[in-house]
Design an enzyme around this catalytic site. Structure first.
Site, PDB file in Angstrom:
ATOM      1  N   HIS A   1       0.838  -1.199   0.000  1.00  0.00           N
ATOM      2  CA  HIS A   1       0.000   0.000   0.000  1.00  0.00           C
ATOM      3  C   HIS A   1       0.876   1.254   0.000  1.00  0.00           C
ATOM      4  CE1 HIS A   1      -2.334  -3.314   1.685  1.00  0.00           C
ATOM      5  NE2 HIS A   1      -3.427  -2.677   1.324  1.00  0.00           N
TER       6      HIS A   1
ATOM      7  N   ASP B   1      -9.452   6.649   7.512  1.00  0.00           N
ATOM      8  CA  ASP B   1     -10.920   6.564   7.503  1.00  0.00           C
ATOM      9  C   ASP B   1     -11.397   5.188   7.956  1.00  0.00           C
ATOM     10  OD1 ASP B   1     -11.378   9.196   6.442  1.00  0.00           O
ATOM     11  OD2 ASP B   1     -10.756   8.455   4.480  1.00  0.00           O
TER      12      ASP B   1
ATOM     13  N   HIS C   1      -1.754  -1.029   7.182  1.00  0.00           N
ATOM     14  CA  HIS C   1      -1.438  -1.385   5.790  1.00  0.00           C
ATOM     15  C   HIS C   1      -0.389  -0.438   5.209  1.00  0.00           C
ATOM     16  CE1 HIS C   1      -4.987   1.285   5.798  1.00  0.00           C
ATOM     17  NE2 HIS C   1      -4.395   1.868   4.766  1.00  0.00           N
TER      18      HIS C   1
ATOM     19  N   GLU D   1     -16.638  -4.662  25.097  1.00  0.00           N
ATOM     20  CA  GLU D   1     -15.793  -5.859  25.205  1.00  0.00           C
ATOM     21  C   GLU D   1     -14.575  -5.801  24.281  1.00  0.00           C
ATOM     22  OE1 GLU D   1     -19.970  -6.782  26.365  1.00  0.00           O
ATOM     23  OE2 GLU D   1     -19.069  -5.960  24.537  1.00  0.00           O
TER      24      GLU D   1
ATOM     25  N   ARG E   1     -21.107 -19.755  36.875  1.00  0.00           N
ATOM     26  CA  ARG E   1     -22.024 -18.965  37.694  1.00  0.00           C
ATOM     27  C   ARG E   1     -22.448 -19.782  38.918  1.00  0.00           C
ATOM     28  NH1 ARG E   1     -28.311 -17.470  36.177  1.00  0.00           N
ATOM     29  NH2 ARG E   1     -28.696 -16.080  37.927  1.00  0.00           N
TER      30      ARG E   1
ATOM     31  N   ASN F   1      -8.008  11.570   3.783  1.00  0.00           N
ATOM     32  CA  ASN F   1      -7.741  11.638   2.340  1.00  0.00           C
ATOM     33  C   ASN F   1      -8.960  11.275   1.488  1.00  0.00           C
ATOM     34  OD1 ASN F   1      -7.869   8.791   2.217  1.00  0.00           O
ATOM     35  ND2 ASN F   1      -5.678   8.576   2.575  1.00  0.00           N
TER      36      ASN F   1
ATOM     37  N   PRO G   1      -5.558  -5.066  11.446  1.00  0.00           N
ATOM     38  CA  PRO G   1      -7.013  -5.060  11.654  1.00  0.00           C
ATOM     39  C   PRO G   1      -7.426  -3.652  12.115  1.00  0.00           C
ATOM     40  CG  PRO G   1      -6.005  -6.971  12.716  1.00  0.00           C
ATOM     41  CD  PRO G   1      -4.891  -6.045  12.325  1.00  0.00           C
TER      42      PRO G   1
END
Length: 663
Positions: A25, A154, A65, A410, A519, A184, A114
């Site tokens: 990239h 973005d 990237h 979370e 629980r 951009n 990510p």
């Protein structure tokens, strides 16, 4: 020297690296080169000769990237990243993988790619800085005082996690966090107006951030003024930099054509001409290196800090020793001895309690020894039981505590914890219901990939949570965690196994741990001292037959008690039955072959695995001749005891299944 040429060095290396790899990239590095030049040469406190300097500024490339940007910066400023490393971009075993990976090249603070997780890691780093400063700084002794800078695009802002993290950053007043938005207007699909028309400055103002809008991302003076204003403001800052993607490329700049593909030899030649860059591929003139090198300035900055720390050490020797211990990730003296005593005491004083309560008791016992604990929960503290008597909440005005109220976030929580762990000085733990680890899954995967310590407490671990029904009842989640490389997953059966799980998670510095708790109340199992020691092996013989077993029952968590009761009934009927408790399959799998064979002899093929989770996982332990009592569907809304009966988690069903198997 014209600083445009210093920025052009980044552009040239970025387009050359992508071209040689024939993938990557180039657009973002070329668009952000001017911002990077101003930040790295004028503001970033770092020492290329010691990338681990404790009080360095942190830099995160959230739009990972654009990795050739950070590789170019590290190379130019003097880190151990050679021009050959840049030529090896995206190649096998290189220090320059396609997205920046923590632990490969020095100076990479976190693995990004990510989208949205880099800005979230940066929020964690800024929280760690503010908390360490509150815990250790004294009047006249600011030994923790650094900024966290982050570049994002973005895509990061479209990802939901950016909302979770940036909202919390505003609430907690993280004034040392400075983010640059690469505005951009381009993403992979083209111009973003059709799918991203938010008023981003207003959005961040609503979070309580200081926003500097409409900065020309190609004007060094404007960028510098924005950074100065950001550093002076007590709030986190978003600097909105208007940039041209692929800046300098005559035919591809400003379009998605340069986002994720090489420019091509012809366009690179045209770009060199456009930029006035008269040097060949990967050629950087000596005078450019001289202007970029941060080695001398970085060494001077660290030396000045070392002097400050020496004065601090003289004035506060105990605090200084504690600071060094914590940033080096060392556990306190006598940790092993005291922790083992706590576990032995639990075995000697049986209690039938929910493992989530056992987890809280472990926190209470271990927490007193661990000022580095930084706890939290995604708005479930009363259910996850993650607060203990020493817990003190972080607030914008007082960061001296050790507990974060993450709110219902979370994914944000888990990625923030990665940032806290990467920063150093803390052992972070967080919590939610096991079902909702799904929201956070990719951040846990990133912790495993980066080999960082991130302890997650996942409670309400099965259909045993009952009436809330299948939306809240985990089925496939435990298997999903176990299948993740470098994840340590524990599902303890009582308070003793729970404490062992906590001890090992605290000691594990090279990866995340998922601690899975019930629980409902669980019966404590009797054990010898040798059996208690064997819990740490992940699987062990809890109850054995008289002589060689003809049947092995393997169980975890709440189903261990069921296996023991079934074994007692079968033994009374003359069968030779062994019960194996296997709280951590990954840990058991790492034991030597002799131990695994001793616990699960290969010639005993009559085996039953019992776990209130997805059944298929267990075939590797029971084989095709074995049986699995587990879940093959989602749960139902009903009281837990009715559900356990309906799905076959009864002594009667285990006994009948065993008899069929042995017939």
């Amino acid at each position: 020297m014209d600083r445009k040429q210093l920025a052009n060095a980044i552009r040239a290396l970025s387009m050359d690296g992508v071209q040689k790899a024939n993938s990557g990239h180039p657009g973002a590095p070329m668009g952000m080169a001017d911002i990077a030049e101003v930040l790295w040469r004028g503001h970033l406190n770092h020492n290329p000769s010691n990338p681990e300097w404790a009080d360095r500024d942190r830099f995160v490339l959230s739009n990972g990237h654009g990795s050739m940007l950070i590789y170019s910066l590290l190379h130019l400023s003097g880190y151990e990243l050679s021009i050959d490393d840049l030529k090896n971009f995206r190649q096998l075993h290189s220090k320059t993988p396609g997205h920046p990976e923590y632990g490969y090249a020095p100076g990479i603070e976190t693995t990004t790619g990510p989208l949205g997780q880099g800005i979230t890691n940066a929020v964690g780093m800024a929280m760690a800085e503010k908390a360490l400063a509150a815990q250790f700084n004294k009047e006249g002794h600011d030994i923790v005082d650094h900024f966290t800078y982050v570049f994002m695009g973005d895509g990061c802002l479209m990802e939901g996690i950016s909302h979770e993290a940036c909202s919390l950053a505003g609430t907690l007043g993280l004034g040392k966090l400075i983010a640059f938005w690469d505005d951009n207007g381009i993403s992979i699909d083209g111009h973003v107006e059709g799918w991203f028309s938010d008023d981003t400055p207003k959005r961040f103002e609503a979070y309580g951030w200081h926003v500097i809008p409409a900065v020309d991302g190609h004007n060094a003076e404007a960028i510098n003024a924005a950074i100065e204003a950001a550093k002076a403001d007590p709030r986190p800052t978003l600097i909105c930099t208007k940039t041209i993607i692929g800046f300098g490329s005559p035919n591809k700049s400003g379009s998605h054509d340069c986002h994720g593909a090489p420019l091509g030899a012809e366009e690179i030649a045209a770009t060199r001409k456009e930029l006035g860059w008269e040097h060949g591929p990967f050629e950087i003139p000596q005078e450019v290196y001289a202007e970029w090198s941060a080695k001398e300035a970085g060494a001077a900055k660290e030396a000045a800090w070392n002097e400050k720390f020496a004065a601090y050490e003289a004035a506060y020797p105990e605090l200084a020793a504690e600071f060094k211990r914590r940033v080096n990730g060392e556990l306190p003296a006598q940790w092993e001895e005291k922790a083992n005593q706590i576990i032995a005491d639990l075995q000697a004083n049986p209690a039938n309690i929910a493992s989530r309560k056992a987890s809280q008791n472990a926190l209470e016992a271990f927490g007193k020894m661990l000022p580095e604990f930084m706890g939290g929960s995604a708005d479930l503290a009363p259910s996850n039981l993650t607060m203990w008597s020493g817990s003190k909440s972080l607030e914008a005005s007082d960061f001296s505590g050790n507990y974060i109220h993450y709110g219902v976030r979370e994914f944000g929580m888990t990625a923030i914890m990665n940032g806290i762990a990467l920063h150093g000085g803390f052992v972070p733990y967080g919590a939610t219901f096991l079902m909702f680890m799904e929201y956070a899954r990719n951040a846990m995967r990133m912790a495993a990939l980066m080999k960082v310590q991130n302890i997650q407490v996942y409670t309400h671990d099965s259909i045993g949570l009952g009436e809330d029904g299948p939306t809240h009842q985990p089925v496939e989640q435990i298997a999903s965690l176990r299948l993740t490389p470098n994840m340590s997953t524990w599902r303890p059966c009582d308070q003793v196994e729970s404490a062992v799980a906590w001890k090992l998670a605290i000691e594990r510095k090279d990866g995340p741990s998922a601690l899975i708790f019930s629980r409902q109340n669980l019966a404590q199992q009797p054990r010898s001292a040798e059996q208690v020691a064997d819990i740490a092996k992940g699987g062990y013989i809890l109850k054995d037959s008289d002589g060689k077993p003809e049947l092995i029952l393997i169980a975890t968590g709440s189903e261990v008690e069921l296996a023991v009761k079934a074994a007692e009934q079968l033994t009374a009927e003359g069968k030779k039955v062994r019960v194996v408790s296997m709280p951590a399959t990954d840990t058991f799998d790492k034991q030597d072959a002799a131990y695994r064979e001793a616990v699960l002899p290969s010639d005993v093929t009559a085996r039953i695995a019992i776990e209130a989770g997805i059944a298929d996982f267990w075939y590797k332990y029971v084989g095709f001749d074995g049986r699995i009592i587990g879940m093959t569907t989602f749960g139902e809304s009903a009281p837990a005891d009715q559900l356990f009966e309906m799905f076959g988690f009864t002594v009667e069903n285990v006994v009948n299944t065993a008899k069929e198997l042995l017939a």
